[in-house]
Enzyme design. Structure first.
Site, short mmCIF file in Angstrom:
data_model
loop_
_atom_site.label_atom_id
_atom_site.label_comp_id
_atom_site.label_asym_id
_atom_site.label_seq_id
_atom_site.Cartn_x
_atom_site.Cartn_y
_atom_site.Cartn_z
CB CYS A 148 -0.96 -0.01 1.18
SG CYS A 148 -0.26 -0.66 2.69
CG HIS A 241 -0.55 4.02 4.14
ND1 HIS A 241 -1.27 3.92 5.29
CD2 HIS A 241 -0.19 2.74 3.80
CE1 HIS A 241 -1.36 2.64 5.64
NE2 HIS A 241 -0.72 1.91 4.75
N1 NAP Z 1 -5.03 -3.11 5.01
C1 NAP Z 1 -4.36 -2.55 4.00
O1 NAP Z 1 -4.32 -1.31 3.86
C2 NAP Z 1 -3.64 -3.41 3.01
C3 NAP Z 1 -3.10 -2.79 1.89
C4 NAP Z 1 -2.43 -3.57 0.93
C5 NAP Z 1 -2.31 -4.92 1.11
N2 NAP Z 1 -2.84 -5.51 2.22
C6 NAP Z 1 -2.70 -6.96 2.34
O2 NAP Z 1 -4.00 -7.53 2.19
C7 NAP Z 1 -4.10 -8.71 3.02
C8 NAP Z 1 -5.29 -8.56 3.96
O3 NAP Z 1 -5.10 -7.44 4.79
P1 NAP Z 1 -6.28 -6.91 5.75
O4 NAP Z 1 -5.80 -5.60 6.23
O5 NAP Z 1 -7.60 -7.01 5.08
O6 NAP Z 1 -6.22 -8.00 6.94
P2 NAP Z 1 -7.37 -8.46 7.97
O7 NAP Z 1 -8.31 -7.34 8.25
O8 NAP Z 1 -6.66 -9.08 9.11
O9 NAP Z 1 -8.18 -9.60 7.17
C9 NAP Z 1 -7.62 -10.87 6.93
C10 NAP Z 1 -8.62 -11.73 6.17
O10 NAP Z 1 -8.01 -13.01 5.92
C11 NAP Z 1 -8.80 -14.04 6.55
N3 NAP Z 1 -7.89 -15.03 7.14
C12 NAP Z 1 -7.01 -14.87 8.16
N4 NAP Z 1 -6.36 -16.03 8.44
C13 NAP Z 1 -6.86 -16.96 7.57
C14 NAP Z 1 -6.64 -18.34 7.37
N5 NAP Z 1 -5.74 -19.03 8.10
N6 NAP Z 1 -7.33 -18.97 6.40
C15 NAP Z 1 -8.23 -18.29 5.63
N7 NAP Z 1 -8.51 -16.99 5.78
C16 NAP Z 1 -7.83 -16.32 6.75
C17 NAP Z 1 -9.60 -13.34 7.61
O11 NAP Z 1 -10.76 -14.11 7.89
P3 NAP Z 1 -11.49 -14.10 9.33
O12 NAP Z 1 -12.28 -12.83 9.42
O13 NAP Z 1 -12.35 -15.31 9.26
O14 NAP Z 1 -10.42 -14.19 10.38
C18 NAP Z 1 -9.91 -12.02 6.93
O15 NAP Z 1 -10.95 -12.20 6.00
C19 NAP Z 1 -2.75 -8.86 3.71
O16 NAP Z 1 -1.93 -9.71 2.95
C20 NAP Z 1 -2.20 -7.44 3.70
O17 NAP Z 1 -0.80 -7.41 3.78
C21 NAP Z 1 -3.50 -4.79 3.16
#
Ligand code: NAP
Length: 351
Positions: A148, A241
């Site tokens: 990001c 950001h």
């Molecule tokens: N947030 C940002 O600004 C951003 C920007 C760019 C990239 N990213 C990337 O995008 C990804 C998600 O980020 P996020 O911020 O959305 O994280 P998050 O809010 O923690 O969401 C994680 C998601 O993955 C699922 N999950 C977690 N552990 C799992 C498992 N063992 N098996 C299957 N599903 C699982 C969770 O499901 P449950 O709800 O069931 O736990 C939830 O749907 C990451 O790789 C992050 O680095 C994030």
């Protein structure tokens, strides 16, 4: 036109919710399947997801069952917002099973045959898909979007590097809490505080930027030769950001030339009129106190990067501040724009 039916892996998380929100009225894509962890599987999306965005959860997804993130899923392509540590296996399995995978996670970004795509910057890198198809006969493939913070840095550098050559860049980020997912950083750790550590983020900015700004030569990417240095900080801001950037040029331009190169930057997504493409990928503001997360993160529906404080610098040639919405231009919006470009260029088929 029939809409492409998409599955969202990690649909209940911060980025997953942004996918759901941005796809609600999308003219080309409709959400057909959602997947998340075993904490959520077996429930409806409405029951499993703790909706954290302003506005209501779209009605159409509430009754979808949350499924395991494994093929088969009843959809034409998958968007992935899974944590990086599990994404490698899961996304690889979908690609092997024949699905196009449009990923946010870091798992495949630096693989030699995987495009790390910002449609305005390096759409030529999609030629790497021919290499993926050679090793992956199922028809599936993986396209990733950058980290990001990397997206806003690389998007801002792209027109400058093309015109004047950027030889060195040092970026100091101030990154929002939604970048850590939900529930993210504990409130007692971040209230009244700044945390000068985000796991793996500095390395991602340094390596990904050079790949994105690199050239496609024969069948591979030659990374840009510029030196990139990043220092990353988590701050007490909900979304948006920011990075304070200093840079050196091969040929030092006038300040007006820099401003003009940024403001006039348009590329293939604007020419093709892609649905999520902002009219202006970069806006330059003249006010002394801009950009600010609260005021500027929603520019261009969250897809425009805002640059301000452009000045000559006493140490390197110039400095500026750049800002973008981390879950829109930095994540879900970026992946959707990638998918729109894949449709426009004939890389996606409906089932
Ligand atoms: N947030 C940002 O600004 C951003 C920007 C760019 C990239 N990213 C990337 O995008 C990804 C998600 O980020 P996020 O911020 O959305 O994280 P998050 O809010 O923690 O969401 C994680 C998601 O993955 C699922 N999950 C977690 N552990 C799992 C498992 N063992 N098996 C299957 N599903 C699982 C969770 O499901 P449950 O709800 O069931 O736990 C939830 O749907 C990451 O790789 C992050 O680095 C994030």
């Amino acid at each position: 036109m029939n809409k492409y039916r998409v599955g969202i892996l990690g649909a209940t998380g911060m980025v997953g919710q942004r996918f759901i929100q941005l796809l609600e009225n999308h003219p080309q894509f409709e959400v057909a399947a959602v997947a998340a962890s075993d904490r959520s599987q077996g429930k409806t999306y409405g029951a499993a997801c703790s909706w954290r965005l302003t506005g209501e959860m779209p009605t159409a997804v509430r009754s979808l069952p949350v499924q395991p993130p494994a093929p088969p899923l009843d959809c034409d392509l998958v968007f992935s917002s899974l944590p990086g540590d599990i994404a490698r296996d899961v996304e690889g399995n979908f690609a092997k099973a024949g699905y196009p995978v449009i990923s946010n996670s870091s798992a495949f970004r630096m693989d030699e045959d995987v495009p790390l795509l910002i449609p305005e910057v390096n759409h030529q890198h999609l030629d790497l898909l021919a290499r993926q198809r050679q090793r992956n006969t199922s028809g599936g493939f993986i396209v990733t979007n950058p980290n990001c913070s990397t997206i806003m840095l690389a998007l801002t550098l792209a027109p400058l590097h093309a015109r004047f050559g950027v030889s060195a860049v040092a970026a100091t980020t101030l990154q929002a809490l939604s970048g850590a997912g939900y529930p993210g950083v504990a409130s007692l750790d971040i209230l009244d505080n700044v945390i000068p550590h985000i796991n793996g983020e500095e390395e991602k900015m340094e390596t990904e930027t050079r790949k994105i700004l690199g050239r496609f030569v024969n069948d591979h990417i030659e990374p840009a030769s510029m030196a990139v240095s990043a220092q990353c900080h988590r701050v007490n801001v909900a979304d948006g950001h920011m990075a304070a950037v200093r840079l050196n040029f091969t040929r030092k331009p006038e300040v007006g030339e820099i401003s003009e190169a940024l403001s006039s930057f348009r590329s293939l997504p604007q020419e093709l009129g892609l649905y999520s493409a902002p009219a202006n990928p970069i806006v330059v503001r003249a006010e002394l106190d801009r950009p600010q997360p609260k005021l500027d993160r929603d520019a261009g529906n969250g897809m425009t990067v805002t640059v301000g404080k452009l000045r000559e610098d006493a140490v390197l040639d110039y400095r500026f501040v750049t800002l973008s919405h981390n879950t829109i231009r930095g994540a879900a919006g970026a992946a959707i724009l990638n998918a729109e470009l894949l449709v426009a260029l004939g890389h996606l088929q409906t089932g």
